[in-house]
Design a protein around this motif. Structure first.
Motif, PDB file in Angstrom:
ATOM      1  N   PHE A  40     -41.755  28.708  34.902  1.00 17.47           N
ATOM      2  CA  PHE A  40     -41.509  29.090  36.292  1.00 17.47           C
ATOM      3  C   PHE A  40     -41.987  30.515  36.600  1.00 17.47           C
ATOM      4  O   PHE A  40     -41.574  31.105  37.600  1.00 17.47           O
ATOM      5  CB  PHE A  40     -40.020  28.939  36.665  1.00 17.47           C
ATOM      6  CG  PHE A  40     -39.528  27.519  36.551  1.00 17.47           C
ATOM      7  CD1 PHE A  40     -38.741  27.134  35.471  1.00 17.47           C
ATOM      8  CD2 PHE A  40     -39.885  26.581  37.502  1.00 17.47           C
ATOM      9  CE1 PHE A  40     -38.308  25.825  35.372  1.00 17.47           C
ATOM     10  CE2 PHE A  40     -39.439  25.280  37.399  1.00 17.47           C
ATOM     11  CZ  PHE A  40     -38.649  24.879  36.326  1.00 17.47           C
ATOM     12  N   SER A  41     -42.847  31.064  35.769  1.00 11.41           N
ATOM     13  CA  SER A  41     -43.460  32.343  36.108  1.00 11.41           C
ATOM     14  C   SER A  41     -44.404  32.150  37.299  1.00 11.41           C
ATOM     15  O   SER A  41     -44.875  31.034  37.564  1.00 11.41           O
ATOM     16  CB  SER A  41     -44.242  32.896  34.912  1.00 11.41           C
ATOM     17  OG  SER A  41     -43.365  33.205  33.852  1.00 11.41           O
ATOM     18  N   SER A  42     -44.701  33.274  37.997  1.00 10.49           N
ATOM     19  CA  SER A  42     -45.610  33.157  39.139  1.00 10.49           C
ATOM     20  C   SER A  42     -47.020  32.777  38.687  1.00 10.49           C
ATOM     21  O   SER A  42     -47.777  32.164  39.436  1.00 10.49           O
ATOM     22  CB  SER A  42     -45.653  34.480  39.904  1.00 10.49           C
ATOM     23  OG  SER A  42     -46.093  35.521  39.039  1.00 10.49           O
ATOM     24  N   GLY A  48     -43.497  24.686  36.770  1.00 14.86           N
ATOM     25  CA  GLY A  48     -43.534  25.513  37.955  1.00 14.86           C
ATOM     26  C   GLY A  48     -42.994  24.743  39.154  1.00 14.86           C
ATOM     27  O   GLY A  48     -42.452  23.641  39.024  1.00 14.86           O
ATOM     28  N   TYR A  49     -43.183  25.329  40.311  1.00 15.49           N
ATOM     29  CA  TYR A  49     -42.706  24.656  41.528  1.00 15.49           C
ATOM     30  C   TYR A  49     -43.602  25.049  42.683  1.00 15.49           C
ATOM     31  O   TYR A  49     -44.175  26.137  42.719  1.00 15.49           O
ATOM     32  CB  TYR A  49     -41.261  25.054  41.835  1.00 15.49           C
ATOM     33  CG  TYR A  49     -41.089  26.508  42.195  1.00 15.49           C
ATOM     34  CD1 TYR A  49     -41.000  27.487  41.192  1.00 15.49           C
ATOM     35  CD2 TYR A  49     -41.042  26.917  43.521  1.00 15.49           C
ATOM     36  CE1 TYR A  49     -40.832  28.812  41.514  1.00 15.49           C
ATOM     37  CE2 TYR A  49     -40.884  28.251  43.846  1.00 15.49           C
ATOM     38  CZ  TYR A  49     -40.774  29.196  42.834  1.00 15.49           C
ATOM     39  OH  TYR A  49     -40.625  30.519  43.144  1.00 15.49           O
ATOM     40  N   PRO A  50     -43.771  24.144  43.671  1.00 17.41           N
ATOM     41  CA  PRO A  50     -44.568  24.464  44.857  1.00 17.41           C
ATOM     42  C   PRO A  50     -43.803  25.419  45.767  1.00 17.41           C
ATOM     43  O   PRO A  50     -42.594  25.342  45.878  1.00 17.41           O
ATOM     44  CB  PRO A  50     -44.812  23.107  45.522  1.00 17.41           C
ATOM     45  CG  PRO A  50     -43.682  22.251  45.053  1.00 17.41           C
ATOM     46  CD  PRO A  50     -43.331  22.718  43.669  1.00 17.41           C
ATOM     47  N   LYS A  51     -44.541  26.319  46.451  1.00 14.20           N
ATOM     48  CA  LYS A  51     -43.908  27.320  47.307  1.00 14.20           C
ATOM     49  C   LYS A  51     -43.543  26.774  48.694  1.00 14.20           C
ATOM     50  O   LYS A  51     -42.830  27.411  49.448  1.00 14.20           O
ATOM     51  CB  LYS A  51     -44.840  28.517  47.478  1.00 14.20           C
ATOM     52  CG  LYS A  51     -45.276  29.175  46.159  1.00 14.20           C
ATOM     53  CD  LYS A  51     -44.068  29.683  45.389  1.00 14.20           C
ATOM     54  CE  LYS A  51     -44.485  30.448  44.143  1.00 14.20           C
ATOM     55  NZ  LYS A  51     -45.175  29.622  43.141  1.00 14.20           N
ATOM     56  N   GLY A  90     -37.884  26.392  57.406  1.00 16.41           N
ATOM     57  CA  GLY A  90     -37.268  27.625  56.936  1.00 16.41           C
ATOM     58  C   GLY A  90     -37.322  27.720  55.428  1.00 16.41           C
ATOM     59  O   GLY A  90     -38.004  26.944  54.752  1.00 16.41           O
ATOM     60  N   GLU A  91     -36.564  28.683  54.894  1.00 16.68           N
ATOM     61  CA  GLU A  91     -36.565  28.929  53.455  1.00 16.68           C
ATOM     62  C   GLU A  91     -35.342  28.260  52.829  1.00 16.68           C
ATOM     63  O   GLU A  91     -34.221  28.348  53.367  1.00 16.68           O
ATOM     64  CB  GLU A  91     -36.551  30.428  53.178  1.00 16.68           C
ATOM     65  CG  GLU A  91     -36.752  30.747  51.707  1.00 16.68           C
ATOM     66  CD  GLU A  91     -36.904  32.241  51.499  1.00 16.68           C
ATOM     67  OE1 GLU A  91     -36.357  33.002  52.306  1.00 16.68           O
ATOM     68  OE2 GLU A  91     -37.558  32.629  50.511  1.00 16.68           O
ATOM     69  N   TYR A  92     -35.528  27.568  51.665  1.00 21.12           N
ATOM     70  CA  TYR A  92     -34.471  26.866  50.953  1.00 21.12           C
ATOM     71  C   TYR A  92     -34.489  27.344  49.504  1.00 21.12           C
ATOM     72  O   TYR A  92     -35.502  27.798  48.978  1.00 21.12           O
ATOM     73  CB  TYR A  92     -34.682  25.353  51.034  1.00 21.12           C
ATOM     74  CG  TYR A  92     -34.453  24.829  52.448  1.00 21.12           C
ATOM     75  CD1 TYR A  92     -35.489  24.910  53.394  1.00 21.12           C
ATOM     76  CD2 TYR A  92     -33.233  24.307  52.827  1.00 21.12           C
ATOM     77  CE1 TYR A  92     -35.290  24.457  54.682  1.00 21.12           C
ATOM     78  CE2 TYR A  92     -33.031  23.846  54.124  1.00 21.12           C
ATOM     79  CZ  TYR A  92     -34.057  23.920  55.056  1.00 21.12           C
ATOM     80  OH  TYR A  92     -33.863  23.485  56.326  1.00 21.12           O
ATOM     81  N   TRP A  93     -33.347  27.207  48.870  1.00 21.46           N
ATOM     82  CA  TRP A  93     -33.180  27.689  47.501  1.00 21.46           C
ATOM     83  C   TRP A  93     -32.964  26.516  46.561  1.00 21.46           C
ATOM     84  O   TRP A  93     -32.516  25.441  46.973  1.00 21.46           O
ATOM     85  CB  TRP A  93     -31.988  28.660  47.418  1.00 21.46           C
ATOM     86  CG  TRP A  93     -32.244  29.905  48.197  1.00 21.46           C
ATOM     87  CD1 TRP A  93     -32.050  30.116  49.514  1.00 21.46           C
ATOM     88  CD2 TRP A  93     -32.791  31.101  47.678  1.00 21.46           C
ATOM     89  NE1 TRP A  93     -32.426  31.370  49.888  1.00 21.46           N
ATOM     90  CE2 TRP A  93     -32.888  32.020  48.758  1.00 21.46           C
ATOM     91  CE3 TRP A  93     -33.188  31.523  46.398  1.00 21.46           C
ATOM     92  CZ2 TRP A  93     -33.380  33.289  48.610  1.00 21.46           C
ATOM     93  CZ3 TRP A  93     -33.664  32.807  46.256  1.00 21.46           C
ATOM     94  CH2 TRP A  93     -33.773  33.677  47.356  1.00 21.46           C
ATOM     95  N   GLY A 132     -34.920  29.895  42.481  1.00 22.55           N
ATOM     96  CA  GLY A 132     -36.029  30.332  43.310  1.00 22.55           C
ATOM     97  C   GLY A 132     -35.914  29.760  44.703  1.00 22.55           C
ATOM     98  O   GLY A 132     -34.942  29.081  45.039  1.00 22.55           O
ATOM     99  N   SER A 133     -36.945  30.042  45.521  1.00 30.24           N
ATOM    100  CA  SER A 133     -36.916  29.555  46.899  1.00 30.24           C
ATOM    101  C   SER A 133     -38.271  28.983  47.257  1.00 30.24           C
ATOM    102  O   SER A 133     -39.283  29.293  46.618  1.00 30.24           O
ATOM    103  CB  SER A 133     -36.567  30.681  47.856  1.00 30.24           C
ATOM    104  OG  SER A 133     -37.587  31.666  47.862  1.00 30.24           O
ATOM    105  N   PHE A 134     -38.287  28.139  48.302  1.00 25.51           N
ATOM    106  CA  PHE A 134     -39.501  27.557  48.826  1.00 25.51           C
ATOM    107  C   PHE A 134     -39.335  27.363  50.319  1.00 25.51           C
ATOM    108  O   PHE A 134     -38.238  27.491  50.861  1.00 25.51           O
ATOM    109  CB  PHE A 134     -39.819  26.235  48.133  1.00 25.51           C
ATOM    110  CG  PHE A 134     -38.746  25.174  48.278  1.00 25.51           C
ATOM    111  CD1 PHE A 134     -37.664  25.129  47.401  1.00 25.51           C
ATOM    112  CD2 PHE A 134     -38.817  24.234  49.300  1.00 25.51           C
ATOM    113  CE1 PHE A 134     -36.682  24.159  47.559  1.00 25.51           C
ATOM    114  CE2 PHE A 134     -37.839  23.274  49.444  1.00 25.51           C
ATOM    115  CZ  PHE A 134     -36.756  23.226  48.575  1.00 25.51           C
TER     116      PHE A 134
END
Length: 865
Positions: free
Chosen positions: A709-711, A775-778, A836-839, A859-861
């Motif tokens: 999950f690093s950038s 990782g995860y999509p932004k 909006g932004e979710y965690w 994190g958030s997306f």
């Protein structure tokens, strides 16, 4: 309204760029296109010039007059949304790569809040309007970014002169602020002529000026003049010049900045070139030649061309000639530098090639003079008869006649009369068997021609510069034949091997070894032998000294040596000249000396066997028919069983590096060793080459430096090998381009395979196992278009025990999803959740941890509708 552009030199570093923006206040352009093309011309894409930087206030959610979203139709590529569009177009002036910086902040000087900005670039196109909007496709997308950054880098690679590109910049933050758009790097440049011009075309001026530039502009309230500094690459303001008129007398690029009452600014530039008027450096000489047929002569003006030009560059200035002043002034009917004429005036025109109207005219006189004067019309000449020649016959040496003439009464005399202004060296003197042949210059006597006692020959004296001769006074020479010794004309060439590999065509000879051959039938007690470097030395009695001839080093190969028998008892002097060649046989060398030196890499298999057949050395005998002996270290095989090592060394196996050296011996015609050599002329060192084995890696491991999950991730390949060196390898990831470094940085989460190849071409290519990073999509866009409609982790399928929870900004649990499942569709209890932004929180086993410890990541997306 018109845009202003500001030229800025900046370092190749985005962080430094931000600080520079804080120190240098930018100039603003209060214009931006809200659509790609507007037929009315009010809202269409604005021109952009990269010789300056542009800063403009953005459109935002607090300005009701702003267009909130880009027009429908274009393919916006990576842009998930296009709020508050700003369209610009640019044209390429200089081909190359271009790099641009796009920055959005709340303050105009680059400080304040950092506001998310995005862009997309399309091209190349033939014009800036036709592509709107049907050609704004994915195929024509040059660069695009939808990152959550306030600072974007846009690249246009391999742009070609004349191409157009369209750029859309969007204010994703939707907040009020300013956008900076400028070129920061690259060897290409855009064309500023797409901006409105006021200074007119570039000008070529003959002279040093001054001239006036008039930039009078309607509604302008301020003028500012600048000149381009070629060293710094910037326009620099000319102090005190604040009116619409600028007087200039220096070549340069001048720029005018004008501003109207509304604060709108425009710039234009013009190139003024002052061409230095040509000058006559030295007055041309009057030219004088001896007469030819009809009282004319052929004149050569080239010397006057050089005098007129002097130090002026011949590529910038040229000289032409004319027979009248009017022709010279109008540049009509130019004559050649080689010109046949009687006495007359010639006019010369020197012209600046860059500006033909820039010229100067001068003139000179042509004069025709009579032929040379001889001292007598009849001369005598004594020549010695060869020993075995028919009585009263001899061989003439034409170079000796003119300096050995006798008067009719037998006294030494000069060929030229006392009133002749030129010396004998200014004339060519030739001899003929008749007056007619002398006048027509046919069948002249040459060295070695036969003359007899009492024979008359006739002299033609010709001016070396003008070709004029004594046409009205062809003098007669009466021959008197006496006795001289005769040298043996049949002398074998003197052959030796080179004494040093660095001078393959030189050796040391004792010319006294040829005395017996040169002497021939002459009495050795009454005659001696003299040797000469050239036939001129023979003529001038400049024979080699004793020290020179017993250790003579040749200067050319072959080199001709001349010799004569010297009569030491009677007065007939030296014999006819004979010659032979000094020939130096080169030391034996390979034809491909360059490849038999240094180190050569050889591709081998893991067991050391070569992958491709390899041989070193050459069979020189097959090339020139001679017989050679080859002495190899280590010893080579004798496959033909002749008791000698083979010429070519066949390399079958190379388990480790090994040096191979060679000594070559050429056999003479008698079968005995002739010349032996062990020195490579390419390196001036011994013939030696080192073969180093190299092979493909056995397998490829890897190391991931960051945790999940690093950038971004850094993966380093670790090839395992038994043969070769680490620098033999280069690396590629996911079929990308190969690189020298085994490390790949800034990788997003995903699946990767590293390929390793041997840079020397050794096979095979070897791949790593599949490398997966978590990782995860932004963001995701649950709008039903099957693109980013759900949100889940990247590469979590193998984390069957992972626990994934999704929360709103207040911490309310909205959804638990599972690895490998369909993910979250953006709803809660069947209702669509707003943009909006979710965690999220995930509990998982860290793959990069050898102990597979349990970890938690939060994190958030963004949800975008």
């Amino acid at each position: 309204m018109f845009p202003l552009f500001y030229d800025r030199s900046r370092p190749n570093c985005s962080i430094l760029l931000i600080y520079i923006g804080l120190l240098i206040l930018p100039v603003f352009a209060y214009a931006q296109g809200s659509v790609c093309f507007d037929p009315s011309g009010e809202n269409g894409a604005e021109p952009f010039c990269s010789s300056t930087g542009i800063v403009f206030p953005n459109c935002h959610n607090g300005d009701a007059s702003c267009t909130t979203s880009a027009e429908v139709g274009p393919d916006y590529g990576c842009l998930g949304s296009q709020p508050f569009p700003a369209w610009y177009f640019l044209q390429i002036e200089e081909s190359g790569d271009l790099e641009f910086n796009i920055v959005q902040t709340s303050n105009e000087d680059g400080t304040g809040s950092q506001l998310d900005v995005d862009f997309i670039c399309y091209g190349p196109f033939n014009d800036p309007t036709t592509p709107c909007a049907s050609d704004l496709t994915s195929a024509n997308t040059v660069d695009c970014s939808f990152s959550a950054s306030f600072n974007e880098i846009m690249n246009i690679n391999n742009a070609q002169e004349g191409e157009y590109y369209l750029v859309l910049i969007t204010n994703f933050s939707q907040s009020q602020g300013f956008i900076s758009f400028q070129q920061i790097n690259g060897n290409g440049a855009t064309d500023c002529s797409i901006l409105e011009a006021t200074l007119g075309p570039n000008q070529n001026i003959c002279g040093n000026g001054p001239i006036e530039l008039d930039g009078e502009t309607e509604e302008a309230i301020r003028y500012e003049w600048s000149i381009f500094n070629e060293t710094t690459g910037n326009f620099e303001v000319i102090a005190g010049e604040t009116t619409s008129i600028l007087s200039v007398d220096v070549t340069g690029r001048y720029q005018l900045l004008v501003e109207d009452a509304s604060g709108n600014i425009e710039t234009d530039e013009v190139l003024i070139t002052f061409n230095t008027p040509p000058v006559v450096d030295q007055q041309p000489n009057n030219l004088t030649l001896c007469e030819e047929a009809g009282g004319t002569a052929v004149f050569d003006f080239s010397q006057n061309t050089q005098r007129i030009l002097g130090p002026q560059d011949q590529t910038e200035y040229s000289v032409t000639y004319y027979v009248s002043q009017a022709d010279a002034e109008s540049d009509l009917n130019a004559i050649a530098e080689q010109f046949a004429s009687g006495p007359t005036n010639i006019f010369a025109r020197i012209t600046n090639n860059n500006l033909p109207s820039c010229f100067e005219i001068t003139s000179f006189i042509l004069e025709v003079n009579p032929a040379p004067n001889l001292s007598f019309s009849e001369f005598g000449y004594t020549i010695c008869e060869p020993l075995d020649n028919t009585p009263d016959q001899a061989f003439i040496t034409v170079d000796e006649v003119a300096v050995s003439l006798l008067s009719p009464t037998g006294e030494p005399v000069d060929l030229l009369a006392n009133d002749e202004p030129l010396q004998l060296s200014n004339f060519d003197v030739r001899y003929y068997s008749s007056v007619q042949d002398a006048v027509q210059d046919v069948n002249p006597f040459v060295n070695g021609d036969t003359v007899i006692d009492g024979q008359s020959i006739f002299i033609r004296v010709e001016n070396s510069n003008t070709s004029c001769f004594n046409i009205d006074d062809i003098a007669e020479v009466i021959i008197n034949v006496a006795q001289i010794p005769e040298a043996n004309p049949n002398i074998e060439n003197f052959v030796a091997c080179a004494t040093d590999i660095s001078e393959p065509s030189r050796s040391v000879f004792n010319l006294r070894d040829k005395d017996f051959e040169v002497l021939g039938i002459n009495d050795p007690t009454a005659n001696s032998i003299a040797y000469y470097r050239t036939i001129e030395d023979y003529t001038n009695d400049l024979n080699l000294s004793e020290e020179e001839l017993v250790a003579f080093r040749n200067t050319t190969n072959p080199q001709q040596i001349f010799a004569a028998v010297i009569d030491d008892q009677n007065g007939c002097g030296k014999s006819n000249v004979v010659s032979f060649e000094l020939q130096v046989n080169e030391l034996p060398t390979l034809t491909d000396n360059e490849s038999f030196s240094g180190e050569q890499v050889v591709c081998v298999n893991p067991d050391g066997s070569v992958q491709q057949p390899l041989q070193i050395g050459e069979d020189l005998g097959a090339l020139d028919g001679n017989i050679y002996l080859y002495d190899w270290t280590p010893d080579n095989t004798d496959q033909n069983n002749d008791g000698l090592e083979d010429a070519i060394f066949q390399i079958q196996s190379l388990p480790e590096s090994q040096e191979f050296s060679l000594v070559i011996t050429r056999l003479g015609s008698n079968g005995e060793p002739d010349c032996t050599n062990a020195i490579n002329p390419f390196t001036s060192e011994e013939y030696a080459i080192t073969l180093r084995p190299s092979a493909a890696p056995l397998r490829v491991g890897y190391v991931i430096e960051e945790s999940s999950f690093s950038s971004s991730f850094t993966i380093t390949a670790q090839p395992e090998f038994q043969v070769g060196e680490l620098q033999d390898y280069e690396y590629a990831i996911n079929n990308g381009s190969f690189q020298d470094s085994p490390t790949f940085t800034d990788l997003p989460a995903g699946d990767y395979v590293i390929t390793v190849r041997n840079r020397n071409g050794c096979q095979p290519l070897v791949e790593s196992e599949l490398i997966q990073t978590l990782g995860y999509p932004k963001y995701f866009t649950p709008n039903g278009d099957n693109i980013h409609d759900t949100w889940s982790l990247i590469n979590a399928e193998d984390q069957s025990t992972a626990l994934i929870y999704i929360f709103d900004r207040n911490g309310k649990l909205l959804k638990q999803i599972f690895p490998g499942g369909s993910g979250w569709n953006g709803t809660f209890n069947g209702k669509l959740m707003p943009s909006g932004e979710y965690w999220f929180s995930v509990e998982f086993n860290e793959p990069a941890d050898p102990n597979n410890h349990r970890k938690v990541f939060k994190g958030s997306f963004s949800l975008i509708r």
